[in-house]
Design an enzyme around this catalytic site. Structure first.
Site, PDB file in Angstrom:
ATOM      1  N   GLU A  49       0.837  -1.202   0.000  1.00  0.00           N
ATOM      2  CA  GLU A  49       0.000   0.000   0.000  1.00  0.00           C
ATOM      3  C   GLU A  49       0.871   1.252   0.000  1.00  0.00           C
ATOM      4  O   GLU A  49       0.946   1.969   1.002  1.00  0.00           O
ATOM      5  CB  GLU A  49      -0.947  -0.025   1.199  1.00  0.00           C
ATOM      6  CG  GLU A  49      -1.907  -1.211   1.184  1.00  0.00           C
ATOM      7  CD  GLU A  49      -2.591  -1.444   2.517  1.00  0.00           C
ATOM      8  OE1 GLU A  49      -2.167  -0.838   3.528  1.00  0.00           O
ATOM      9  OE2 GLU A  49      -3.530  -2.254   2.565  1.00  0.00           O
ATOM     10  N   GLU A  86      -6.239  -8.026  -0.556  1.00  0.00           N
ATOM     11  CA  GLU A  86      -6.658  -7.997   0.845  1.00  0.00           C
ATOM     12  C   GLU A  86      -8.122  -7.584   0.915  1.00  0.00           C
ATOM     13  O   GLU A  86      -8.558  -6.677   0.205  1.00  0.00           O
ATOM     14  CB  GLU A  86      -5.829  -6.998   1.661  1.00  0.00           C
ATOM     15  CG  GLU A  86      -4.367  -7.355   1.812  1.00  0.00           C
ATOM     16  CD  GLU A  86      -3.609  -6.337   2.676  1.00  0.00           C
ATOM     17  OE1 GLU A  86      -4.283  -5.552   3.398  1.00  0.00           O
ATOM     18  OE2 GLU A  86      -2.376  -6.316   2.610  1.00  0.00           O
TER      19      GLU A  86
END
Length: 525
Positions: free
Chosen positions: A183, A323
């Site tokens: 991320e 995710e």
């Protein structure tokens, strides 16, 4: 996702357990040329080995630093036995990287990464490894920072680290996928900033070029790249630039891609991740409006997945929801796990509808605010309802294209009858072959009027074929007349219901599909 929820007790408890299925060598020099849709179908249900190889203590990665026990083959076998076919393994490097100009990665750390990869890869699972925590400003020793001043040094270091990782796994086949980073963004939860996004795009390009140039299977393997913070809106919108793939193997058909797009999904956050007891229910089945978020329900989920379908899947770039998940709030609402299962089922089913694979985020923590599906020390399943929801969502047949009118209610499952049924059956198989190997995907459909509760599927392999790994069923023997036995979670086939299983096999020149399908002894059409 980084560490979330309370830390586990720092204990490493070994446990036994038989190996599930057949193994294959950790190095393989053949590559199945799977198209994007074939890859997504083959990856099945995915799961994250979170808070483990990306854990660190003062910037030094250590798999037990955040309280999870060391990974064992037996534990990975338990995850596989639960039905998961893909394992994403987040990895941090941080203080295990030496100084420039070589930026040598600690040999023992690379060896341990390889050991954990092999636990899953040797069982025929898909495995994804990435560079996870090196880009978090909040992590001690982080360096892959998109708005740092010295980008020349950062990019040089990034290139040299990925060159070492790629070289370590150069001979692994298509079941290993590399992910450039996690991320990555500037740490501010707002709109993307420039030139920070330009640097993220540059990292992705360096990653693709570096991996490809190491040669071997790396020249054709699937590579996964994220946009800004793996955010769907900021990845489909302006700012994200797909890396070019000019150095890939000429064996890849010109009209096919070998790049995947990484996004994450935790919407609505007040249900999925916010650590309080206000929002504990989700979806059309919620019974208390006060406990349900005012946004982020099925229609929003469908719209988000359609965005990535329209932007990438239609152009041949598969999407991987690397995710998703929701934390345990049963201390505030005893019914919370029901809605967590509804949420997981809907995310997986909707992603599948729009041509995307998924991997549930598991941080190893069971209890308040935890994401775990398993006890990491014993291997026991702690959230069977969520796992069953995932498997029911991923197990059905894939539509040829997304419907134009999305459903207004979440997917549902059919309760099994008390006794087994004896309906008729239909079987469809697809074979993808290469050199001396092949992958076969088999879809079993109950065309009768009575549910089947527990099944075996008999079929005959072509001469010269030997199964080397399989998923979603047990296979015995490995050649000739084979019997596939349900994996438990997919043992019930309601009338009209279906499940998908598969295997990889070696062959000596005959890559023909299996024949003579018999479900519980009855011949299938």
């Amino acid at each position: 996702m980084r560490k979330a929820g309370p830390a586990l007790l720092a204990a490493v408890l070994a446990f036994g357990g038989a190996a599930y299925g057949m193994t294959r060598p950790a190095s393989a020099d053949v590559v199945a040329q799977l198209s994007g849709p074939q890859l997504v179908a083959d990856m099945g249900a995915g799961w994250n080995l979170g808070n483990t190889l990306e854990a660190n203590n003062n910037g030094i990665p250590s798999e037990t630093a955040w309280g999870n026990p060391a990974v064992t083959q037996a534990f990975i076998d338990r995850v596989r036995a639960a039905g998961f076919k893909t394992i994403r393994i987040p990895v941090s490097y941080l203080g295990h990287i030496g100084s420039g100009p070589g930026y040598t990665v600690n040999a023992a750390w690379l060896t341990r990464i390889k050991e954990v990869v092999d636990y899953a890869y040797s069982r025929g699972l898909y495995v994804l490894i990435n560079m996870h925590g090196d880009g978090y400003k909040s992590v001690t020793g982080s360096w892959l920072i998109c708005d740092a001043a010295d980008q020349t040094t950062i990019k040089d270091k990034y290139q040299k680290v990925w060159q070492q990782i790629a070289s370590k796994f150069q001979t692994y086949n298509e079941h290993l996928i590399f992910e450039s980073m996690n991320e990555n963004f500037d740490g501010q939860y707002g709109n993307p900033t420039q030139p920070c996004y330009s640097n993220i795009n540059a990292y992705n390009q360096i990653f693709v070029d570096t991996v490809r140039r190491t040669g071997g299977t790396n020249a054709s393997r699937w590579l996964l790249v994220p946009g800004w913070n793996t955010n769907i809106d900021h990845t489909v919108g302006s700012g994200f630039v797909l890396p070019t793939d000019q150095n890939r193997s000429s064996s890849v058909p010109a009209n096919e891609q070998r790049i995947m797009i990484s996004v994450h999904y935790y919407d609505p956050w007040d249900f999925a991740g916010q650590e309080d007891g206000t929002i504990t229910q989700w979806g059309a089945g919620a019974t208390d409006p006060a406990k349900k978020s005012v946004w982020g329900q099925e229609d929003f989920l469908d719209g988000q997945m359609k965005k990535v379908y329209d932007k990438f899947v239609t152009r041949g770039y598969p999407v991987f929801v690397g995710e998703y998940g929701s934390i345990d709030k049963t201390t505030y609402d005893s019914t919370n796990n029901r809605y967590r299962a509804d949420y997981a089922r809907a995310v997986v089913a909707t992603a599948k509808k729009y041509g995307a694979a998924t991997a549930y985020w598991d941080n190893g923590w069971n209890g308040q605010h935890g994401f775990a599906l398993f006890d990491r020390s014993t291997g026991a399943v702690t959230q069977p309802g969520i796992i069953n929801a995932i498997m029911s969502a991923v197990g059905g047949s894939q539509p040829s294209s997304p419907p134009t009118s999305p459903p207004t209610t979440p997917p549902t499952t059919t309760s099994p009858p008390a006794n087994p049924g004896t309906g008729t059956c239909r079987v469809a198989s697809t074979v993808s072959a290469w050199n001396t190997g092949l992958t076969t995907i088999i879809t079993i459909t109950n065309t009768g009027t009575t549910a089947v509760n527990g099944w075996t599927l008999g079929f005959t392999l072509a001469a010269g074929q030997t199964i080397v790994s399989g998923w979603s069923a047990g296979y015995s023997p490995a050649s000739g007349a084979v019997t596939a036995t349900d994996a438990g979670y997919n043992g019930v086939l309601a009338p009209g219901g279906s499940t998908t299983i598969g295997y990889q096999a070696n062959h000596t020149g005959n890559a023909a599909a299996p024949t003579g399908f018999r479900l519980n002894g009855a011949t299938c059409s």
